[in-house]
Motif scaffolding. Structure first.
Motif, PDB file in Angstrom:
ATOM      1  N   ILE A 102      36.310  38.115  46.387  1.00  0.00           N
ATOM      2  CA  ILE A 102      36.889  39.268  46.227  1.00  0.00           C
ATOM      3  C   ILE A 102      37.067  39.863  44.867  1.00  0.00           C
ATOM      4  CG2 ILE A 102      39.446  40.385  46.630  1.00  0.00           C
ATOM      5  CD1 ILE A 102      39.616  38.560  48.977  1.00  0.00           C
ATOM      6  N   ASN A 103      37.222  38.947  43.764  1.00  0.00           N
ATOM      7  CA  ASN A 103      37.317  39.588  42.526  1.00  0.00           C
ATOM      8  C   ASN A 103      35.968  39.788  41.984  1.00  0.00           C
ATOM      9  OD1 ASN A 103      39.836  38.996  41.832  1.00  0.00           O
ATOM     10  ND2 ASN A 103      39.637  36.824  41.094  1.00  0.00           N
ATOM     11  N   THR A 104      35.092  39.202  42.510  1.00  0.00           N
ATOM     12  CA  THR A 104      33.683  39.579  41.978  1.00  0.00           C
ATOM     13  C   THR A 104      33.159  41.135  42.936  1.00  0.00           C
ATOM     14  OG1 THR A 104      32.951  37.413  41.985  1.00  0.00           O
ATOM     15  CG2 THR A 104      31.068  39.065  42.321  1.00  0.00           C
ATOM     16  N   ALA A 105      33.643  41.238  43.829  1.00  0.00           N
ATOM     17  CA  ALA A 105      33.340  42.527  44.765  1.00  0.00           C
ATOM     18  C   ALA A 105      34.176  43.469  44.172  1.00  0.00           C
ATOM     19  CB  ALA A 105      33.917  42.611  46.149  1.00  0.00           C
ATOM     20  N   ILE A 106      35.370  43.338  43.812  1.00  0.00           N
ATOM     21  CA  ILE A 106      36.419  44.419  42.814  1.00  0.00           C
ATOM     22  C   ILE A 106      35.490  44.683  41.848  1.00  0.00           C
ATOM     23  CG2 ILE A 106      38.550  45.028  41.983  1.00  0.00           C
ATOM     24  CD1 ILE A 106      39.837  43.588  44.394  1.00  0.00           C
ATOM     25  N   ASN A 107      35.165  43.540  40.997  1.00  0.00           N
ATOM     26  CA  ASN A 107      34.679  44.062  39.536  1.00  0.00           C
ATOM     27  C   ASN A 107      33.347  44.734  39.590  1.00  0.00           C
ATOM     28  OD1 ASN A 107      36.758  42.806  38.111  1.00  0.00           O
ATOM     29  ND2 ASN A 107      35.785  40.862  38.114  1.00  0.00           N
ATOM     30  N   HIS A 108      32.668  44.457  40.646  1.00  0.00           N
ATOM     31  CA  HIS A 108      31.155  45.198  40.987  1.00  0.00           C
ATOM     32  C   HIS A 108      31.458  46.406  41.468  1.00  0.00           C
ATOM     33  CE1 HIS A 108      27.142  46.115  42.847  1.00  0.00           C
ATOM     34  NE2 HIS A 108      28.004  46.335  43.921  1.00  0.00           N
ATOM     35  N   TYR A 109      32.587  46.662  42.091  1.00  0.00           N
ATOM     36  CA  TYR A 109      32.807  48.012  42.565  1.00  0.00           C
ATOM     37  C   TYR A 109      33.268  48.999  41.241  1.00  0.00           C
ATOM     38  CZ  TYR A 109      33.902  51.937  45.906  1.00  0.00           C
ATOM     39  OH  TYR A 109      34.025  52.973  46.533  1.00  0.00           O
ATOM     40  N   ARG A 110      34.266  48.408  40.500  1.00  0.00           N
ATOM     41  CA  ARG A 110      34.814  49.027  39.144  1.00  0.00           C
ATOM     42  C   ARG A 110      33.487  49.259  38.190  1.00  0.00           C
ATOM     43  NH1 ARG A 110      39.104  45.016  37.724  1.00  0.00           N
ATOM     44  NH2 ARG A 110      40.928  45.900  38.855  1.00  0.00           N
ATOM     45  N   ARG A 111      32.471  48.616  38.178  1.00  0.00           N
ATOM     46  CA  ARG A 111      31.399  48.773  37.312  1.00  0.00           C
ATOM     47  C   ARG A 111      30.689  50.069  37.892  1.00  0.00           C
ATOM     48  NH1 ARG A 111      30.756  43.056  37.304  1.00  0.00           N
ATOM     49  NH2 ARG A 111      29.254  43.205  38.960  1.00  0.00           N
ATOM     50  N   LYS A 112      30.604  49.979  39.056  1.00  0.00           N
ATOM     51  CA  LYS A 112      29.698  51.073  39.933  1.00  0.00           C
ATOM     52  C   LYS A 112      30.488  52.334  39.839  1.00  0.00           C
ATOM     53  CE  LYS A 112      26.466  51.635  43.749  1.00  0.00           C
ATOM     54  NZ  LYS A 112      27.097  52.360  44.690  1.00  0.00           N
ATOM     55  N   ASN A 113      31.689  52.326  40.365  1.00  0.00           N
ATOM     56  CA  ASN A 113      32.582  53.508  40.505  1.00  0.00           C
ATOM     57  C   ASN A 113      33.695  53.429  39.955  1.00  0.00           C
ATOM     58  OD1 ASN A 113      30.557  54.519  42.751  1.00  0.00           O
ATOM     59  ND2 ASN A 113      31.411  52.243  43.710  1.00  0.00           N
ATOM     60  N   LYS A 114      34.347  54.533  39.489  1.00  0.00           N
ATOM     61  CA  LYS A 114      35.519  54.563  39.063  1.00  0.00           C
ATOM     62  C   LYS A 114      36.655  54.882  40.284  1.00  0.00           C
ATOM     63  CE  LYS A 114      38.128  55.093  35.320  1.00  0.00           C
ATOM     64  NZ  LYS A 114      38.442  53.931  34.765  1.00  0.00           N
ATOM     65  N   ILE A 115      37.465  53.718  40.375  1.00  0.00           N
ATOM     66  CA  ILE A 115      38.406  53.544  41.386  1.00  0.00           C
ATOM     67  C   ILE A 115      39.360  54.645  41.534  1.00  0.00           C
ATOM     68  CG2 ILE A 115      39.647  52.135  43.057  1.00  0.00           C
ATOM     69  CD1 ILE A 115      38.392  49.958  42.148  1.00  0.00           C
TER      70      ILE A 115
END
Length: 183
Positions: A77-90
């Motif tokens: 889950i942490n990896t997915a959230i970090n991936h999403y953060r790098r790709k998009n601005k939440i």
């Protein structure tokens, strides 16, 4: 074949057979998590691969074998959230009027197929979706979510409230208008 203490010990020793066993045992559950958080198969595969690299690299940090799966899920889950953060601005809307105690969403699953429900969740605004999944599906507390996603607890609560309202509106649009409260 392996119990958790043996599996962890063997993986710490870079035993390929144990690593393959661990991978095969948990790949479907962890890939499901990745898909849920990314929404796209290609991205999910990247997150999944990155997660397993981290799992094998950090398995030495598992102190309690009975929490192996939980530790792996948390890392994924942490990896997915970090991936999403790098790709998009939440984007997290910072609203403080909160109705987090309403649990109207709890027993709708019998009235809608899981594919459609996942589609609705995937189409939620990013902030809603992440908090909803962490709180409702993964069972994190608002305090844990706030720390994990780097937001305030009140923002986590407001995002959950908005996610519930979003889900309710979408379900009403599908003709599901009666919600039961349990508990």
């Amino acid at each position: 074949m392996y119990n958790n203490p043996e599996l962890i010990y063997a993986c710490k020793k870079n035993d390929e057979k144990a690593q393959k066993f661990l991978y095969e045992k948990y790949k479907n559950r962890l890939m499901g998590l990745c898909i849920r958080y990314t929404g796209k198969r290609e991205e999910a595969e990247d997150v999944f691969q990155e997660s397993f690299i981290k799992i094998f690299k950090n398995i030495k940090n598992v102190r309690k074998p009975e929490y192996l799966e939980r530790w792996m899920k948390h890392l994924t889950i942490n990896t997915a959230i970090n991936h999403y953060r790098r790709k998009n601005k939440i984007s997290f809307d910072n609203i403080y009027e909160i109705d987090c105690e309403s649990n109207v969403y709890e027993n709708i699953l019998s009235d809608i197929d899981s594919e459609r429900l996942l589609e609705i969740i995937h189409n939620m605004p990013d902030g809603y979706k992440i908090v909803f999944q962490l709180y409702v599906i993964e069972g994190y507390t608002h305090k844990e979510i706030a720390k994990l996603v780097d937001i305030s607890e009140n923002t986590s609560k407001s995002q959950l409230s908005r996610a519930k309202a979003y889900l309710k509106r979408k379900l009403e649009g599908l003709g599901i208008t009666k919600f039961e409260r349990y508990g």
